[in-house]
Design an enzyme around this catalytic site. Structure first.
Site, short mmCIF file in Angstrom:
data_model
loop_
_atom_site.label_atom_id
_atom_site.label_comp_id
_atom_site.label_asym_id
_atom_site.label_seq_id
_atom_site.Cartn_x
_atom_site.Cartn_y
_atom_site.Cartn_z
N ARG A 191 -8.00 -13.25 30.75
CA ARG A 191 -9.36 -13.71 31.02
C ARG A 191 -10.15 -12.43 31.26
O ARG A 191 -10.00 -11.78 32.29
CB ARG A 191 -9.41 -14.61 32.27
CG ARG A 191 -8.92 -16.02 32.03
CD ARG A 191 -10.14 -16.91 31.84
NE ARG A 191 -9.88 -18.14 31.17
CZ ARG A 191 -9.63 -19.31 31.75
NH1 ARG A 191 -9.53 -19.39 33.04
NH2 ARG A 191 -9.49 -20.39 31.02
N PRO A 192 -10.98 -12.01 30.30
CA PRO A 192 -11.50 -10.63 30.27
C PRO A 192 -12.58 -10.29 31.28
O PRO A 192 -13.71 -9.96 30.94
CB PRO A 192 -12.03 -10.52 28.83
CG PRO A 192 -12.45 -11.90 28.49
CD PRO A 192 -11.44 -12.80 29.16
N CYS A 193 -12.22 -10.30 32.56
CA CYS A 193 -13.17 -9.90 33.59
C CYS A 193 -13.51 -8.41 33.49
O CYS A 193 -14.54 -7.98 34.01
CB CYS A 193 -12.65 -10.26 34.98
SG CYS A 193 -11.03 -9.61 35.37
N HIS A 194 -12.68 -7.65 32.78
CA HIS A 194 -12.98 -6.23 32.61
C HIS A 194 -14.23 -6.02 31.76
O HIS A 194 -14.79 -4.93 31.75
CB HIS A 194 -11.77 -5.50 31.98
CG HIS A 194 -11.35 -6.01 30.65
ND1 HIS A 194 -10.50 -7.10 30.52
CD2 HIS A 194 -11.67 -5.61 29.39
CE1 HIS A 194 -10.30 -7.33 29.23
NE2 HIS A 194 -11.01 -6.45 28.53
N ARG A 195 -14.68 -7.04 31.05
CA ARG A 195 -15.87 -6.94 30.19
C ARG A 195 -17.17 -7.15 30.95
O ARG A 195 -18.24 -7.11 30.36
CB ARG A 195 -15.76 -7.94 29.04
CG ARG A 195 -14.59 -7.64 28.12
CD ARG A 195 -14.46 -8.66 27.01
NE ARG A 195 -13.21 -8.43 26.27
CZ ARG A 195 -12.56 -9.36 25.60
NH1 ARG A 195 -13.03 -10.59 25.54
NH2 ARG A 195 -11.43 -9.06 24.98
#
Length: 161
Positions: free
Chosen positions: A128-132
């Site tokens: 779940r790309p919270c790094h984006r």
């Protein structure tokens, strides 16, 4: 409920993956992650349920995969789950802001902090790309896995140089 776990090697360190009895992933934690999971007594070590996840993560880190196709079952409040679902809409190679995520979930500008808290509690880092998610001014902001890892993930995706 039985929790299954395994570790997967990655350029970011050994990832800890957990899943429920149905094989759906419940968490992916990085070494030293703020709020990350740790193996508990009674959990069953079994790499079997994680083969697809390990293959897809290897392909992602080799820049051969841009979208994960895995069954995910994180546990959180209804609000947090809405925020986590909104993360899935942020495409590979792109970034978004906390305010944009708040708008996607119908939260007010005043709720941006709550959105940030939900993003920070994401139990499925990378998948779940919270790094984006970055600051409104384009700056890097917090990442439970550490800012150095956030930079590595965004650089891998071509969203940071």
């Amino acid at each position: 409920m039985t929790v299954y776990w395994t570790r997967a090697d990655s350029p970011l360190g050994a990832l800890l993956l957990t899943a429920g009895p149905d094989g759906a992933l419940t968490s992916l934690s990085l070494p030293g992650q703020k709020g990350g999971r740790a193996v508990q007594d009674g959990w069953r070590h079994d790499p079997g349920p994680f083969r697809a996840a390990q293959e897809q993560l290897a392909a992602y880190f080799a820049a051969e995969l841009k979208e994960f196709r895995l069954e995910l079952r994180p546990e959180g409040t209804v609000f947090r789950e809405r925020v986590w679902d909104a993360l899935d809409a942020v495409p590979y190679g792109a970034t978004t802001t906390y305010g944009e995520i708040a708008a996607r979930v119908g939260a007010s500008r005043a709720a941006v902090r709550a959105v940030g808290g939900a993003i920070g509690a994401n139990p499925l880092l990378i998948l779940r790309p919270c790094h984006r998610v970055i600051g409104a001014d384009g700056s890097l902001t917090g990442y439970a896995g550490g800012l150095e890892r956030k930079v590595r993930l965004l650089t891998l995706e071509g969203a940071w140089s």
